[in-house]
Scaffold this active site. Structure first.
Site, short mmCIF file in Angstrom:
data_model
loop_
_atom_site.label_atom_id
_atom_site.label_comp_id
_atom_site.label_asym_id
_atom_site.label_seq_id
_atom_site.Cartn_x
_atom_site.Cartn_y
_atom_site.Cartn_z
N LYS A 63 0.84 -1.20 0.00
CA LYS A 63 0.00 0.00 0.00
C LYS A 63 0.88 1.25 0.00
O LYS A 63 1.90 1.31 0.70
CB LYS A 63 -0.90 -0.02 1.24
CG LYS A 63 -1.87 1.15 1.35
CD LYS A 63 -2.69 1.02 2.63
CE LYS A 63 -3.72 2.13 2.78
NZ LYS A 63 -4.50 1.99 4.03
N SER B 71 -9.29 1.91 3.59
CA SER B 71 -8.46 2.65 2.66
C SER B 71 -7.44 1.80 1.93
O SER B 71 -6.72 2.29 1.07
CB SER B 71 -7.71 3.76 3.43
OG SER B 71 -6.85 3.20 4.42
N SER C 115 -9.49 -0.19 7.76
CA SER C 115 -8.96 -0.02 6.41
C SER C 115 -8.34 -1.25 5.78
O SER C 115 -8.11 -1.27 4.58
CB SER C 115 -7.93 1.12 6.40
OG SER C 115 -8.57 2.36 6.57
#
Length: 472
Positions: free
Chosen positions: A83, A159, A183
């Site tokens: 990420k 996220s 997330s």
């Protein structure tokens, strides 16, 4: 050389077994993953950067080690994604923001990235995130909208939405995400994969998150066995994180019992937090069926609620204050570049006082005590991960829901960031539109292995297997 489509369907453990047997090489697997990324990226927008040349060089070095029968570590030659919140040397970490400059040395790995590199992982790319991971969906002014592999008109969640979409589509079997309020679990649930937020501090973080000790790092994978492998790698100590936990025993061995991993566990099943949460009927039905399966596997199930008040106000105070901290170094021009929703919570955070913040900390500690007492009776708590399935892409909340912020539709996730407990999501079915549904398993602090054992039992029994997305 093995068929590319087959290789992208394999788990990390299956890839490692194939390397050991000589059935195929890390070069074969990496080429297959890069081909898959080229196919799916225009559809879902899961990646912000792909470095094929570097990935192939890493894979070639790994192939040479396997040829010598000298693998470097537990992940040697396995393609992974990261990420774009984590530092990864060799390229910028923009965190989904136009306000962050790409200029700089970019010569340092975050702890989890460093551990994967030490174990021979092949880094294929950085995945999408909303700006600074601030919300439960994945879109940003810098990178646009990330879409759901099961329905391109829907959100991947967030996220860590890019990581979830990538894993679901076979664009590398392993990814790491961050989870400050859900997330990892929200997008894993929406995209039909496994994700776990370990006990806070088990995976060291550097730089420290502006959202403080709400933010965890964790694996996102197709099954629990791969997640256990990855968690054992990234849990290594790192002096840069002063809040890291003492090294814990690995979790891989805890999965050895297979379907018997749930036997004898005392599990509280809370379908709606005592009626506080409106859960979509298809979600409630799928979760209940998975709970029944846990009972059939030998768990003692009791429908029981933790009886906690909704801690959303305390969470907002801490979360919005963290957003304000993110923006503190920015001048007016940089702030204008931010997502309008992020600017709103920054403004709210700047209006909070130190006493507001400390009151939120007090509420957090009270919540932790209450759940600690709850887990004196129950080994695990099971809930839906999210009370709905994936909704329209490009918006923070479902249209017509009446919610203003993403926390309105994620009431099962953020409480356990406040308490720092391990919490995982397991796919347990699909709705009438074919969209994945997730079941959440929560344990007491430090009981990561227990959470993963119960989740693994569901996978081994077949209860956590759902149809793959059409594009995978």
């Amino acid at each position: 050389m093995a068929d590319h489509t087959v290789l992208t369907d394999l788990t990390a453990r299956q890839l490692l077994s194939g390397y050991e047997k000589g059935d195929f090489s890390p070069l074969d697997a990496t080429r297959a993953v890069l081909d898959r990324i080229e196919t799916v990226q225009p559809l879902v927008n899961a990646f912000v950067r792909v470095d094929a040349e570097e990935a192939l060089a890493q894979a070639e070095a790994s192939a040479a080690r396997w040829h010598r029968k000298e693998p470097q570590g537990l992940l040697d030659g396995v393609p992974v994604s990261v990420k774009d919140i984590f530092l990864q040397r060799g390229g910028p970490t923009l965190r989904g923001s136009r306000a962050v400059s790409a200029q700089g040395a970019w010569d340092e790995d975050a702890p989890a990235v460093a551990r994967m590199r030490e174990h021979g992982a092949v880094f294929v790319g950085k995945t999408t995130t909303p700006e600074f991971g601030w919300k439960g969906v994945t879109d940003s002014p810098l990178n646009g909208v990330t879409r759901n592999p099961y329905d391109l008109s829907r959100t991947s969640g967030g996220s860590s939405g890019g990581s979830a979409a990538a894993v679901a589509l076979g664009a590398a079997p392993l990814s790491i995400g961050t989870d400050g309020g859900g997330s990892v679990r929200i997008p894993a649930s929406f995209c039909g994969i496994f994700g776990i937020k370990p006990t806070y501090g088990r995976v060291p973080l550097y730089p420290s998150s502006p959202f403080g000790t709400l933010a965890h790092a964790g694996p996102m994978t197709r099954d629990v066995a791969d997640a256990a492998l990855l968690l054992d790698v990234i849990s290594g100590a790192d002096w840069r994180d002063w809040s890291e936990l003492a090294p814990a025993p690995g979790v891989t061995e805890a999965l050895a019992r297979g379907v018997d991993g749930a036997r004898g566990l005392r599990i509280a099943y809370s379908p709606s937090f005592g009626g506080q949460v409106a859960v979509r009927p298809e979600v409630a039905s799928a979760v209940r069926s998975a709970v029944i399966r846990l009972s059939e596997l030998g768990a003692y199930i009791e429908e029981a609620d933790p009886d906690i008040p909704d801690p959303v106000e305390a969470f907002h105070t801490l979360w919005f204050s963290g957003a304000a901290r993110v923006a503190q170094p920015f001048g007016p021009e940089q702030r204008e570049l931010l997502d309008p929703g992020l600017r709103e919570i920054i403004d709210a955070g700047e209006r909070s006082s130190a006493l507001d913040y400390l009151a939120a900390v007090d509420a957090r500690m009270a919540l932790g005590r209450r759940l600690g007492h709850f887990h004196a009776t129950y080994d695990l708590l099971v809930t839906p991960t999210v009370p709905i399935t994936a909704f329209e892409a490009g918006v923070e909340v479902p249209k017509g829901s009446g919610h203003h912020r993403w926390t309105g539709w994620t009431p099962f996730t953020y409480p356990f960031n406040l308490t720092q407990q391990p919490a995982a999501t397991v796919p347990c079915g699909v709705d009438g539109d074919g969209l994945p549904i997730g079941l959440q398993i929560v344990g007491a602090r430090h009981q990561d292995a227990l959470v993963m054992s119960a989740a693994h039992a569901l996978y081994e029994s077949g209860a956590a297997r759902i149809p793959a997305p059409a594009g995978s």
